[in-house]
Design an enzyme around this catalytic site. Structure first.
Site, PDB file in Angstrom:
ATOM      1  N   ARG A   1     -12.186   6.787  -4.106  1.00  9.99           N
ATOM      2  CA  ARG A   1     -11.127   5.974  -3.513  1.00  9.99           C
ATOM      3  C   ARG A   1     -11.354   4.533  -3.920  1.00  9.99           C
ATOM      4  NH1 ARG A   1      -7.596   7.617   0.571  1.00  9.99           N
ATOM      5  NH2 ARG A   1      -6.952   5.663   1.514  1.00  9.99           N
TER       6      ARG A   1
ATOM      7  N   HIS B   1      -3.909  -5.523   1.456  1.00  5.41           N
ATOM      8  CA  HIS B   1      -3.683  -5.791   2.872  1.00  5.41           C
ATOM      9  C   HIS B   1      -4.792  -6.719   3.336  1.00  5.41           C
ATOM     10  CE1 HIS B   1      -6.226  -2.089   3.052  1.00  5.41           C
ATOM     11  NE2 HIS B   1      -6.805  -2.764   4.011  1.00  5.41           N
TER      12      HIS B   1
ATOM     13  N   CYS C   1       0.811  -1.220   0.000  1.00 10.18           N
ATOM     14  CA  CYS C   1       0.000   0.000   0.000  1.00 10.18           C
ATOM     15  C   CYS C   1       0.852   1.281   0.000  1.00 10.18           C
ATOM     16  CB  CYS C   1      -0.982  -0.048   1.165  1.00 10.18           C
ATOM     17  SG  CYS C   1      -2.376   1.046   0.924  1.00 10.18           S
TER      18      CYS C   1
END
Lengths: 248, 464
Positions: free
Chosen positions: A133, A195, A96
């Protein structure tokens, strides 16, 4: 003397936002179950990195504000050693926010350009807070199997000719939501947006990384099989949930 | 005016219908209907509350704090209007206001009415502009549901903006032990009231993995702590710029812990103290009581009201979450985020109640779609005491894997069906022992209903 995996965890306090601790727990557990020793050093802002000691360097995700601090430290304190380490065959796993900093630069939502360490031929642009996002479960085709996890990033990552995607997006957004690429890889350097935590639920990928890291000092090393029933069940369930929901 | 009464009537009809059809408490849908018909419904109705409103926001403890505060206000003779079922977006507040009004949209006994609303962190700006509160309580700011808010920073940012725009008459009640909340109180001319824990003997040794705000908001240096209570809450200071935890007006000077209760000594403004026993356990509940006491004090409740109110409010408290089923003492504890769950695990372990646990991990929107937070929870706290573990919920296998890492053999402990999981956990709990049920938000709704049915109790929204 037992073989040992030496790991450096960069910025564990600053870059730990999405359960990245699980990745470290996973590396440790998968070594110890096989009778391999595990050594972990946590390196914060200001602390020097040894370029020839570690087998694996891990860096996790962060909030934007922390990412700026880390970018500064990478530029001034650890960047040279990190590039040297990769030259020496050390493996890097970046997740990330950490992944974004492995590229050439990261342009933030405000338009500021954070220089990356340039280990991967890629760059990341945050189009601004008004844009969507990329948040949600993600499934990636990797090495004949799948990787599964969760992604949450505003930045769009684009790859140059010197890097290839880690895998191909089956469900989710990946690097930029356009070209179906997820993550970036070159010899010894793995970057990804996944993740969740990444490694515990993707045991084959975890072993791939461990094996690559150990190969530097133990050429031809093979990893023993271990009991992965819960890991495989968690992997399969997560893939099924992501895909099942995508049909709706 | 006509619009308002139509909106209120529609809300009431929807709520009643939803309950009768068995769709649940009808705590949000009626508000949604009312807001559609009259977008100004909340500000119109709130203006009728003679004693104004107080808002409670923060990551953890909103519901409990608001509930304790209502108890205190009630004992001082007021009649609170509240979104008591925890529906904490605008529609939940609209529903609560509609519920408290007559069919024509009038609130009766206006001079005794005060709004006590728990407000979702990201909804605060809208709630403030519609309700024009007298006071706002900020309990804490932890990492929670990152996929919804993006980042912890984002919540901190919108709170700061909200506070910057506040009228000077509004009192802001802040947890001094939370560095990021203390930073909110620095705005010039802001009317603040700080609360915090003074008893350092309850500190845990080191920062947990869940800790978020560990850097000075002014100079960026890492904070140092002389005491840490939970997560990043504690007695902090920055060696760099000499900023430190503000002094508190309302504090807990000593706590005596019992397995199922806390005995608290609370210092109040004007050198007074109140002492009472709270039939709840866990430091997080001490914080909730403290926040409620601080808010009541800011609203003008006397120390006598606070003491009596907390005693009285808390006397009926545990009832909601604890049931006796087939000779087992079943306790339901909501799991929301790492800091909260760590504190829960610590409390049940310290109290010898951690032998039988069933976890329900869901990832619906209200739970947070991202379950990676379970890797920041110290399930290792349970090793040595947990004997019977059952794992369920949509993401049961993720939880099973996390628990495997904490040393538990979970391969045969997964039961995806909620009712069967609950039944299995109950059967395997020896009679006379407690069973702890730890669900995420959406799982909790199902679990509570099932347990209430088995125990022969009323469902949660029917209780106060």
């Amino acid at each position: 003397m037992a073989k040992k995996l030496r790991v450096a965890h960069l910025y564990p306090k600053l870059m730990n936002i999405y359960g990245d601790r699980g990745n470290i727990l996973c590396l440790k557990r998968r070594c110890e179950e096989r009778g391999l020793d595990f050594e972990l050093d946590e390196l914060s802002v200001g602390e020097k990195l040894k370029s020839d000691h570690y087998d694996l360097i891990f860096i996790g995700g962060a909030q934007d504000v922390d990412q700026r601090r880390v970018a500064g430290d990478l530029r001034e304190v650890k960047g040279d050693a990190l590039r040297e380490a990769v030259e020496n065959g050390v493996v890097v796993l970046a997740v990330c926010g950490g992944y974004q900093l492995m590229g050439r630069y990261y342009r933030t939502a405000e338009g500021a350009e954070l220089p990356g360490v340039g280990l991967l031929d890629m760059w990341t642009i945050h189009p601004g807070e008004a844009d969507k996002r990329f948040i949600g479960n993600i499934v990636v085709e990797w090495n004949g199997g799948t990787l599964v996890g969760f992604e949450n990033h505003g930045g769009r990552t684009y790859l140059g000719d010197g890097a290839r995607p880690l895998g191909k997006v089956v469900y989710g957004f990946g690097n930029n939501g356009e070209d179906a690429g997820e993550g970036a890889a070159r010899a010894g350097v793995f970057g990804t947006y996944l993740h969740g935590s990444l490694l515990p639920k993707n045991p084959k990928f975890a072993d791939h990384v461990i094996q690559a890291a150990l190969s530097r000092r133990y050429e031809g090393i093979e990893l023993d099989e271990i009991d992965d029933r819960v890991e495989e069940a968690a992997h399969a369930a997560a893939v099924q949930l992501a895909m099942g929901r995508s049909i709706i | 005016m006509i619009r308002r009464s139509v909106a209120v009537a529609a809300a009431k009809l929807t709520g009643g219908l939803s309950r009768r059809l068995g769709f649940g408490g009808g705590t949000a849908l009626p508000g949604l209907v009312a807001e559609r018909i009259d977008p100004e419904i909340v500000s119109d109705m709130a203006a009728q509350l003679g004693r104004g409103s107080v808002l409670v926001t923060g990551t953890n403890g909103k519901t409990t704090t608001a509930r304790l505060l209502r108890g205190i206000l009630r004992s001082s003779g007021l009649s609170p209007v509240a979104n008591s079922a925890g529906s904490n977006m605008m529609r939940g507040i609209a529903a609560a206001l509609a519920e408290s009004a007559t069919w024509t949209g009038d609130i009766r006994q206006r001079d005794r009415r005060i709004g006590v609303f728990e407000v979702d962190e990201a909804t605060l700006p809208q709630a403030v502009s519609a309700l024009r509160p007298r006071a706002i309580v900020f309990t804490n700011l932890f990492r929670d549901q990152l996929d919804r808010y993006g980042e912890v920073e984002y919540v901190g940012g919108i709170w700061r903006e909200t506070i910057d725009g506040l009228d000077a008459k509004v009192t802001v009640i802040l947890n001094a032990d939370d560095p990021s909340l203390a930073a909110l109180g620095r705005r010039a001319g802001l009317r603040t009231l700080f609360f915090g824990l003074e008893d350092e003997s309850l500190a845990i040794e080191k920062l947990e993995h869940a800790a978020d705000a560990r850097w000075c908001s002014i100079c960026g240096r890492e904070l140092s702590y002389s005491a840490i209570y939970y997560g990043h809450l504690g007695h902090w200071r920055c060696e760099g710029c000499d900023t430190s935890r503000p002094g508190v007006e309302v504090g807990i000077t000593s706590i005596e812990t019992f397995p199922e209760a806390l005995s608290l000594t609370v210092s109040l403004p004007n050198d007074q103290t109140a002492q009472f026993k709270l039939p709840l356990s866990g430091l997080y509940n001490a914080y909730n009581a403290l926040a409620a006491a601080a808010a009541a004090s800011a609203l003008g409740a006397t120390n006598h009201d606070i003491e009596r109110g907390l005693r009285h409010a808390s006397a009926t408290f545990g009832r909601q979450e604890r049931l006796t089923i087939e000779g087992r003492d079943v306790e339901v504890i909501l799991a929301k985020n790492p800091a909260g769950l760590n504190e829960v695990l610590r409390t049940i372990t310290n109290n010898g109640r951690s032998e039988n646990i069933v976890f329900f991990l869901n990832d619906d929107i209200a739970d947070g779609r991202d379950i990676s937070w379970i890797w920041d929870v110290d399930f290792e706290l349970l090793s040595g005491s947990l004997k019977n573990v059952t794992v369920s919920g949509i993401r049961a296998w993720d939880m099973a894997l996390r628990l495997k890492y904490a040393g538990f053999d979970t391969f045969d402990r997964v039961e995806l069906d909620t009712e069967r999981a609950l039944r299995k956990a109950l059967t395997e709990t020896p009679e006379g022992e407690p069973l702890i049920v730890v669900p995420t938000y959406t799982a909790m709704l199902d679990v509570r209903e099932m347990l209430a049915r088995w125990a022969g109790k009323k469902a949660f929204w029917q209780e106060d």
